[in-house]
Design an enzyme around this catalytic site. Structure first.
Site, PDB file in Angstrom:
ATOM      1  N   PHE A 120       1.023  -1.146  -0.136  1.00  0.00           N
ATOM      2  CA  PHE A 120      -0.086   0.113   0.195  1.00  0.00           C
ATOM      3  C   PHE A 120       1.140   1.029   0.013  1.00  0.00           C
ATOM      4  O   PHE A 120       1.391   1.223   1.387  1.00  0.00           O
ATOM      5  CB  PHE A 120      -0.953  -0.179   1.381  1.00  0.00           C
ATOM      6  CG  PHE A 120      -2.243   0.949   1.451  1.00  0.00           C
ATOM      7  CD1 PHE A 120      -2.967   1.217   1.181  1.00  0.00           C
ATOM      8  CD2 PHE A 120      -1.285   2.020   2.266  1.00  0.00           C
ATOM      9  CE1 PHE A 120      -3.941   2.135   0.481  1.00  0.00           C
ATOM     10  CE2 PHE A 120      -2.773   3.266   2.571  1.00  0.00           C
ATOM     11  CZ  PHE A 120      -3.676   3.286   1.588  1.00  0.00           C
ATOM     12  N   ALA A 121       0.843   2.275  -1.126  1.00  0.00           N
ATOM     13  CA  ALA A 121       1.660   2.650  -1.373  1.00  0.00           C
ATOM     14  C   ALA A 121       0.582   4.451  -1.034  1.00  0.00           C
ATOM     15  O   ALA A 121       0.557   5.133  -2.356  1.00  0.00           O
ATOM     16  CB  ALA A 121       2.842   2.823  -2.507  1.00  0.00           C
ATOM     17  N   GLY A 128       2.317  12.720   5.385  1.00  0.00           N
ATOM     18  CA  GLY A 128       2.323  11.329   6.014  1.00  0.00           C
ATOM     19  C   GLY A 128       0.629  11.200   6.762  1.00  0.00           C
ATOM     20  O   GLY A 128      -0.191  10.628   5.847  1.00  0.00           O
ATOM     21  N   GLY A 239      -7.556  -1.528   9.072  1.00  0.00           N
ATOM     22  CA  GLY A 239      -5.848  -1.527   9.288  1.00  0.00           C
ATOM     23  C   GLY A 239      -6.046  -1.043  10.753  1.00  0.00           C
ATOM     24  O   GLY A 239      -4.669  -1.505  11.364  1.00  0.00           O
ATOM     25  N   ARG A 265      12.747 -17.230  38.922  1.00  0.00           N
ATOM     26  CA  ARG A 265      14.322 -16.055  39.248  1.00  0.00           C
ATOM     27  C   ARG A 265      14.437 -15.601  41.179  1.00  0.00           C
ATOM     28  O   ARG A 265      13.647 -15.192  40.925  1.00  0.00           O
ATOM     29  CB  ARG A 265      14.465 -15.196  38.886  1.00  0.00           C
ATOM     30  CG  ARG A 265      15.597 -14.248  38.866  1.00  0.00           C
ATOM     31  CD  ARG A 265      16.952 -14.477  38.883  1.00  0.00           C
ATOM     32  NE  ARG A 265      17.803 -13.242  39.102  1.00  0.00           N
ATOM     33  CZ  ARG A 265      19.164 -13.259  38.891  1.00  0.00           C
ATOM     34  NH1 ARG A 265      19.949 -14.460  38.033  1.00  0.00           N
ATOM     35  NH2 ARG A 265      19.606 -12.422  38.660  1.00  0.00           N
ATOM     36  N   GLY A 337      18.892  -6.655  33.830  1.00  0.00           N
ATOM     37  CA  GLY A 337      20.309  -6.313  32.818  1.00  0.00           C
ATOM     38  C   GLY A 337      19.824  -7.152  32.094  1.00  0.00           C
ATOM     39  O   GLY A 337      20.354  -6.761  31.178  1.00  0.00           O
ATOM     40  N   GLU A 360      -0.063   3.497  10.294  1.00  0.00           N
ATOM     41  CA  GLU A 360      -1.651   3.244  10.491  1.00  0.00           C
ATOM     42  C   GLU A 360      -2.468   4.704  10.922  1.00  0.00           C
ATOM     43  O   GLU A 360      -3.378   4.360  11.496  1.00  0.00           O
ATOM     44  CB  GLU A 360      -2.106   1.765  10.963  1.00  0.00           C
ATOM     45  CG  GLU A 360      -2.201   0.789   9.751  1.00  0.00           C
ATOM     46  CD  GLU A 360      -3.095   1.063   8.842  1.00  0.00           C
ATOM     47  OE1 GLU A 360      -3.562   1.506   8.524  1.00  0.00           O
ATOM     48  OE2 GLU A 360      -2.515   0.451   7.817  1.00  0.00           O
ATOM     49  N   SER A 363      -0.264   7.970  17.442  1.00  0.00           N
ATOM     50  CA  SER A 363      -1.145   8.425  18.545  1.00  0.00           C
ATOM     51  C   SER A 363      -2.127   9.411  18.605  1.00  0.00           C
ATOM     52  O   SER A 363      -3.308   9.665  18.871  1.00  0.00           O
ATOM     53  CB  SER A 363      -0.622   8.018  19.501  1.00  0.00           C
ATOM     54  OG  SER A 363      -0.142   6.955  20.165  1.00  0.00           O
TER      55      SER A 363
END
Length: 376
Positions: A120-121, A128, A239, A265, A337, A360, A363
């Site tokens: 999809f271009a 944008g 989308g 752990r 770490g 898509e 925000s």
């Protein structure tokens, strides 16, 4: 709360993600490439034509099933889920809704089978979030059209077999005059100008494209002239549900890793889950994840019911993408770490999930859509 068919799709996607995608995710990230056999298997399972009508060789699944499958695929490899998402919507979704009978027969049908990957271009350097600002030009000829221009940040620009490209008539501005075209990527003049070196999702190629004198027949046009802007926006609900779903999938994978690690752990004589600070962190992350999942499924159910869900899809995309980054970050923190090095896989997910707040619709764009809906 799921139907038998939805559970079957979920279980199938989960098994495929666990057995075929997860083992090679780190290597795909390192090499920046996808084994074509992976995509062929996804096609055979119906994951590349999920909501396409069986009349056109699709799986005919509902949107809840589609979201569930994307969640599972993303839990194993966010980059693969992006290829899957863009191929299903907007590529297949646009052809299903706006394609001609011939386009559905010759392009949608093999796309739904997974015979090739679609792209999809729309985005350009200056266009944008404001898609109406695109400058790529489609000039009329006796034989059809000639397209010239550039595109940026195009998913699957290198591996795609067909690309939906948006360009405008030379004498138009804004939303008017934008038209959609089907462009086979082996057409002379279609050029991959650059493959972007990205923070994450490295095996999903993201490309800058150049179109130099790309000659297309009249039959390559999707819909009528000037309908391109409407066509581009029409697939945004699906989308955004897709990006929200993949956000949930990546967050789920990271949280699962953190929970397993915290149970194994030991620190100060007891497992990490025995420390309230860690247990409460995991509780908060799990709650955010469940809220994101329910927003995604709610938007998908509305889509299945044929109800307008632009606001709900925007809410799902906004919340899930931002929550996913917090969840993955919190999961990484549980590893200390070890979470910062590549061996655990958390650092890859942390890199992969960040873009979900950008593509898509950022925000900020989602907030704008929601605000407009609230204002009536």
């Amino acid at each position: 709360m799921l139907t038998e068919d939805q559970i079957l799709v979920q279980d199938t996607a989960r098994a495929f993600a666990r057995d075929r995608l997860a083992p090679g995710a780190a290597e795909r990230d390192r090499t920046g490439s996808i084994d074509p056999e992976i995509l062929r298997e996804m096609g055979a399972l119906g994951f590349l034509g999920m909501t396409v009508d069986p009349e056109h060789d699709g799986a005919g699944a509902d949107y809840v099933s589609y979201a569930l499958a994307l969640i599972e695929v993303a839990s194993a490899d966010g980059a693969i889920s992006t290829v899957m998402s863009v191929h299903n919507a907007p590529f297949n979704a646009i052809l299903s809704r706006f394609g001609s009978a011939a386009q559905k027969d010759t392009v949608l049908r093999p796309a739904a089978r997974g015979d090739f990957i679609g792209g999809f271009a729309l985005t350009e350097a200056q266009a944008g979030s404001d898609a109406s600002a695109l400058r790529s030009v489609a000039r009329r000829t006796d034989a059809g059209y000639i397209i010239d221009g550039t595109k940026e940040f195009i998913t699957s620009g290198q591996i795609a077999g067909q690309m939906i490209v948006f360009a405008r008539r030379p004498d138009t501005q804004g939303k008017n005059g934008i038209t959609a075209f089907l462009v086979p990527t082996d057409t002379p003049g279609y050029q991959v100008a650059r493959i972007e070196n990205k923070l994450g999702q490295r095996c999903s190629d993201t490309c800058a494209l150049r179109f130099e004198g790309v000659e297309l027949p009249e039959s390559a046009r999707i819909g009528d002239e000037g309908e391109g802007y409407r066509i581009a926006l029409a697939s945004l609900e699906t989308g955004r549900i897709g990006i929200a779903a993949q956000s949930v999938g990546m967050a789920q994978a990271a949280l699962d890793m953190a929970i397993a690690h915290a149970g194994e752990r030991y620190s100060f004589g007891k497992p990490l889950t025995g420390h309230q600070a860690v247990a409460f962190r995991l509780s908060d992350l799990a709650t955010e994840l469940e809220a994101a999942r329910q927003l995604v499924l709610h938007a998908a159910r509305m889509k299945d019911a044929g109800l307008p869900c632009l606001k709900e899809a925007a809410m799902a995309k906004l919340f899930a993408s931002e929550a996913a980054e917090r969840i993955v970050s919190g999961a990484l923190q549980c590893f200390g770490g070890y979470g910062y090095i590549a061996d655990t896989g958390i650092e890859r997910i942390y890199r992969d999930v960040r873009v979900c707040q950008i593509y898509e619709g950022t925000s900020d764009i989602q907030k704008l859509i929601i605000a407009r809906a609230l204002a009536g």
